[in-house]
Design a protein around this motif. Structure first.
Motif, short mmCIF file in Angstrom:
data_model
loop_
_atom_site.label_atom_id
_atom_site.label_comp_id
_atom_site.label_asym_id
_atom_site.label_seq_id
_atom_site.Cartn_x
_atom_site.Cartn_y
_atom_site.Cartn_z
N GLY A 271 -14.87 -17.34 -42.23
CA GLY A 271 -13.86 -18.05 -42.65
C GLY A 271 -12.90 -18.12 -41.44
O GLY A 271 -11.86 -19.20 -41.40
N LEU A 272 -12.97 -17.68 -40.35
CA LEU A 272 -11.87 -17.51 -39.09
C LEU A 272 -12.39 -18.65 -38.50
O LEU A 272 -13.41 -19.46 -38.72
N VAL A 273 -11.49 -19.48 -37.64
CA VAL A 273 -11.89 -20.39 -37.00
C VAL A 273 -12.23 -19.85 -35.54
O VAL A 273 -11.79 -19.19 -34.74
N GLU A 274 -13.45 -20.80 -34.96
CA GLU A 274 -13.75 -20.27 -34.20
C GLU A 274 -13.02 -20.92 -32.59
O GLU A 274 -12.74 -20.53 -31.24
N PHE A 275 -12.61 -22.16 -32.54
CA PHE A 275 -12.10 -22.54 -31.82
C PHE A 275 -10.97 -24.16 -32.61
O PHE A 275 -11.56 -25.02 -33.45
N ILE A 276 -9.69 -24.20 -31.87
CA ILE A 276 -9.46 -25.28 -32.02
C ILE A 276 -9.24 -26.20 -31.08
O ILE A 276 -7.77 -25.93 -29.81
N ILE A 277 -8.38 -26.91 -31.08
CA ILE A 277 -8.04 -28.66 -29.97
C ILE A 277 -6.85 -29.01 -30.52
O ILE A 277 -6.79 -29.50 -31.33
N ILE A 278 -6.12 -28.66 -29.68
CA ILE A 278 -4.60 -29.22 -30.12
C ILE A 278 -4.48 -30.95 -28.89
O ILE A 278 -4.38 -30.17 -27.81
N GLY A 279 -4.27 -32.00 -29.11
CA GLY A 279 -4.22 -32.80 -28.58
C GLY A 279 -3.18 -33.70 -28.62
O GLY A 279 -2.96 -33.47 -29.81
N ILE A 280 -2.83 -33.60 -27.43
CA ILE A 280 -1.17 -34.33 -28.03
C ILE A 280 -1.25 -35.84 -26.85
O ILE A 280 -1.61 -35.62 -25.45
N GLY A 281 -0.50 -36.70 -26.84
CA GLY A 281 0.00 -37.94 -26.63
C GLY A 281 1.28 -38.04 -26.42
O GLY A 281 1.74 -38.64 -27.54
#
Length: 326
Positions: free
Chosen positions: A202-212
């Motif tokens: 249930g853990l997050v392996e990776f997160i992508i934060i996209g900012i425009g």
């Protein structure tokens, strides 16, 4: 690091003054001919470098090209070793970030592009990303958080962007839950967070934060379908500010918050920037619009609303859209 990269960093760090070719050559331990060739190469890449006899070289105040060399002087010491990859054009920074993450990138990575040809927003919408006017960046993070806490990353990133904008420009933005940032009633920032989760633990392996970010109005202005919605921080580039400077501060602030989501003190700031709390809103759930009142943000970043029947419920970002009823 090449002479050209060293030269660009030096010019970015000393935008307000000329530096002679002799000084540059001595500083970098190269010949003046090598400096001249590096200047020529940067000019060919589009950098507006002023060359004045008896004074030397400096970047024109209007020169505003995204680069790791332009960003790094403004990064905090803890962020100096980040992998920053800059493109002239790309389909989507989030897609590239996801590719790099899946290939096993272990450290925090930042993907930036001058232009996106397939920029994406929430719910499959496109994000208009023309060249020379915006900041389009994605961060690859590997936070130690459970999938249920992933929404806090979006909430924290929103606060980080607001902090950076306010610190660098003096402009005070507002947040439309969950991840749109507004100035003067117009959307200037969109944030798209995507996560890959390990279903076993249930853990997050990776997160992508996209900012425009719409830094300044595009040369050809916004498309007609965005005219009434989109805005920009500035009509034209300010003399004393570059996109690199703001991008660096966004990286600093977002990483500062997302580095320790357990504190959750940023939720106080999130609420103070909210443009919906206490307002009548429309909620789109299961393809149907319903009226409600936004009353609070919970400790997980969810929006607490009171529906028309007087019932209290908490909305999660993945399943709804909201509109203010002004």
């Amino acid at each position: 690091m090449s002479t050209k990269q060293n030269l660009l960093i030096t010019l970015e760090e000393n935008r307000e003054k000329y530096i002679s070719g002799e000084q540059l050559a001595s500083l970098m331990n190269v010949s003046r001919s090598a400096i001249w060739k590096a200047v020529k190469s940067l000019k060919e890449e589009g950098y507006d470098i002023e060359s004045t006899t008896n004074k030397g070289y400096r970047l024109n105040k209007e020169s505003d090209i995204m680069s790791s060399e332009g960003i790094s002087p403004w990064l905090l010491p803890d962020n100096q070793n980040l992998d920053i990859i800059v493109y002239k054009t790309i389909g989507s920074t989030n897609q590239e970030a996801k590719k790099i993450a899946l290939e096993g990138a272990k450290k925090i990575t930042v993907i930036i592009s001058e232009e996106q040809t397939q920029g994406r927003g929430r719910m499959g919408r496109s994000f208009y990303s023309p060249p020379k006017s915006g900041i389009y960046l994605s961060l690859v993070l590997r936070p130690n958080v459970h999938a249920s806490e992933a929404v806090l990353v979006t909430t924290g990133a929103s606060v980080g962007v607001c902090r950076a904008i306010q610190k660098v420009t003096g402009i005070e933005p507002q947040i439309k839950w969950v991840n749109d940032i507004y100035v003067n009633g117009r959307k200037i920032v969109g944030i798209l967070t995507e996560a890959v989760t390990n279903f076993e633990n249930g853990l997050v392996e990776f997160i992508i934060i996209g900012i425009g970010i719409n830094f300044k109005r595009p040369e050809d202005d916004f498309p007609k379908d965005l005219e009434e919605i989109a805005g920009a921080l500035f009509d034209k580039k300010p003399d004393a500010l570059t996109r690199n400077r703001l991008a660096a501060e966004i990286i600093n602030e977002v990483l500062n918050i997302c580095g320790d989501l357990n504190k959750r003190d940023f939720l106080v700031e999130y609420k103070s920037h909210s443009m919906v709390l206490g307002k009548k809103i429309k909620v789109c759930k299961n393809n149907q619009w319903q009226s409600a009142t936004a009353i609070d943000i919970d400790n997980d970043g969810g929006l607490i609303v009171r529906n028309e029947s007087g019932q209290i419920e908490t909305l999660n970002s993945g399943e709804i859209s909201i509109r203010r009823m002004d």
